[in-house]
Design a protein around this motif. Sequence first.
Motif, PDB file in Angstrom:
ATOM      1  N   LYS A 199      36.462  15.395  61.129  1.00 20.73           N
ATOM      2  CA  LYS A 199      37.672  16.184  61.366  1.00 20.73           C
ATOM      3  C   LYS A 199      38.525  15.538  62.462  1.00 20.73           C
ATOM      4  O   LYS A 199      39.737  15.423  62.321  1.00 20.73           O
ATOM      5  CB  LYS A 199      37.317  17.620  61.744  1.00 20.73           C
ATOM      6  N   ARG A 200      37.893  15.102  63.546  1.00 18.31           N
ATOM      7  CA  ARG A 200      38.634  14.445  64.629  1.00 18.31           C
ATOM      8  C   ARG A 200      39.314  13.170  64.137  1.00 18.31           C
ATOM      9  O   ARG A 200      40.442  12.863  64.532  1.00 18.31           O
ATOM     10  CB  ARG A 200      37.709  14.106  65.794  1.00 18.31           C
ATOM     11  N   ALA A 201      38.640  12.433  63.267  1.00 11.96           N
ATOM     12  CA  ALA A 201      39.186  11.165  62.783  1.00 11.96           C
ATOM     13  C   ALA A 201      40.357  11.365  61.821  1.00 11.96           C
ATOM     14  O   ALA A 201      41.325  10.608  61.864  1.00 11.96           O
ATOM     15  CB  ALA A 201      38.094  10.357  62.092  1.00 11.96           C
ATOM     16  N   ASP A 202      40.287  12.379  60.965  1.00 16.83           N
ATOM     17  CA  ASP A 202      41.275  12.525  59.905  1.00 16.83           C
ATOM     18  C   ASP A 202      42.206  13.720  60.034  1.00 16.83           C
ATOM     19  O   ASP A 202      43.282  13.714  59.465  1.00 16.83           O
ATOM     20  CB  ASP A 202      40.569  12.637  58.539  1.00 16.83           C
ATOM     21  N   MET A 203      41.775  14.754  60.742  1.00 16.33           N
ATOM     22  CA  MET A 203      42.553  15.998  60.764  1.00 16.33           C
ATOM     23  C   MET A 203      42.538  16.641  62.141  1.00 16.33           C
ATOM     24  O   MET A 203      42.269  17.836  62.276  1.00 16.33           O
ATOM     25  CB  MET A 203      41.975  16.969  59.728  1.00 16.33           C
ATOM     26  N   ALA A 204      42.839  15.866  63.151  1.00 13.82           N
ATOM     27  CA  ALA A 204      42.753  16.353  64.526  1.00 13.82           C
ATOM     28  C   ALA A 204      43.655  17.549  64.795  1.00 13.82           C
ATOM     29  O   ALA A 204      43.317  18.420  65.599  1.00 13.82           O
ATOM     30  CB  ALA A 204      43.080  15.228  65.497  1.00 13.82           C
ATOM     31  N   SER A 205      44.790  17.632  64.123  1.00 11.65           N
ATOM     32  CA  SER A 205      45.730  18.725  64.412  1.00 11.65           C
ATOM     33  C   SER A 205      45.460  19.980  63.575  1.00 11.65           C
ATOM     34  O   SER A 205      46.173  20.970  63.713  1.00 11.65           O
ATOM     35  CB  SER A 205      47.164  18.253  64.154  1.00 11.65           C
ATOM     36  N   SER A 206      44.429  19.957  62.738  1.00 12.45           N
ATOM     37  CA  SER A 206      44.094  21.122  61.922  1.00 12.45           C
ATOM     38  C   SER A 206      43.418  22.190  62.766  1.00 12.45           C
ATOM     39  O   SER A 206      42.904  21.904  63.853  1.00 12.45           O
ATOM     40  CB  SER A 206      43.156  20.713  60.790  1.00 12.45           C
ATOM     41  N   PRO A 207      43.370  23.417  62.264  1.00 12.05           N
ATOM     42  CA  PRO A 207      42.727  24.493  63.026  1.00 12.05           C
ATOM     43  C   PRO A 207      41.260  24.174  63.310  1.00 12.05           C
ATOM     44  O   PRO A 207      40.604  23.480  62.523  1.00 12.05           O
ATOM     45  CB  PRO A 207      42.825  25.706  62.093  1.00 12.05           C
ATOM     46  N   PRO A 208      40.735  24.673  64.408  1.00 14.64           N
ATOM     47  CA  PRO A 208      39.340  24.381  64.753  1.00 14.64           C
ATOM     48  C   PRO A 208      38.361  25.088  63.819  1.00 14.64           C
ATOM     49  O   PRO A 208      38.665  26.133  63.249  1.00 14.64           O
ATOM     50  CB  PRO A 208      39.208  24.922  66.189  1.00 14.64           C
ATOM     51  N   LEU A 209      37.189  24.498  63.680  1.00 16.77           N
ATOM     52  CA  LEU A 209      36.110  25.109  62.907  1.00 16.77           C
ATOM     53  C   LEU A 209      35.174  25.823  63.872  1.00 16.77           C
ATOM     54  O   LEU A 209      34.808  25.269  64.906  1.00 16.77           O
ATOM     55  CB  LEU A 209      35.318  24.044  62.145  1.00 16.77           C
TER      56      LEU A 209
END
Length: 166
Positions: A55-65
């Motif tokens: 997630k950090r590598a590809d979707m850092a700005s997405s909502p947290p899990l």
Amino acid sequence: MQSMKYLAHYPADLQEQVRALVDAGRLGSVLAERYPNTHEINNNAALYTYVMARKRADMASSPPLTKVRYCDKISTLSNALGTHTYATRVQGAKLKTKHELRVASIFKQAPPEFLEMIVVHELAHLRGREHDKAFYRLCCHMLPDYHQIEFDMRLWLTWLDLGSPR
């Protein structure tokens, strides 16, 4: 005739090719040759670490899990290999959403590419809930061979469904 439930939406000629491999007893060896490795992500803590790094590598700005787990209750029979769920709660004047990602426990023994494909698919649901072109474009951005790996995973599930050992 054996069930091809994981390949039902693929063209008939492709299903016949798979059926020929099954009849010849070669499906397992073809998959083992293509995906010889195993992974060590066999508990919830390791899965959480793996998913968060992805997630950090590809979707850092997405909502947290808030939660990432393997789940024994996810059944491949119900057409689910992983789930992304969210719950929205009112906290004062704000709405708070918690996102959870669950992966079917069968992927503890799967080749690492199949686990990666499921994780990419479920992470893409952080951005889009529908399986539309934008969703699959994001999946292919995060995993360029997404569609081939998904097809091979369906072959692997078919092989398992026919009673082959894991």
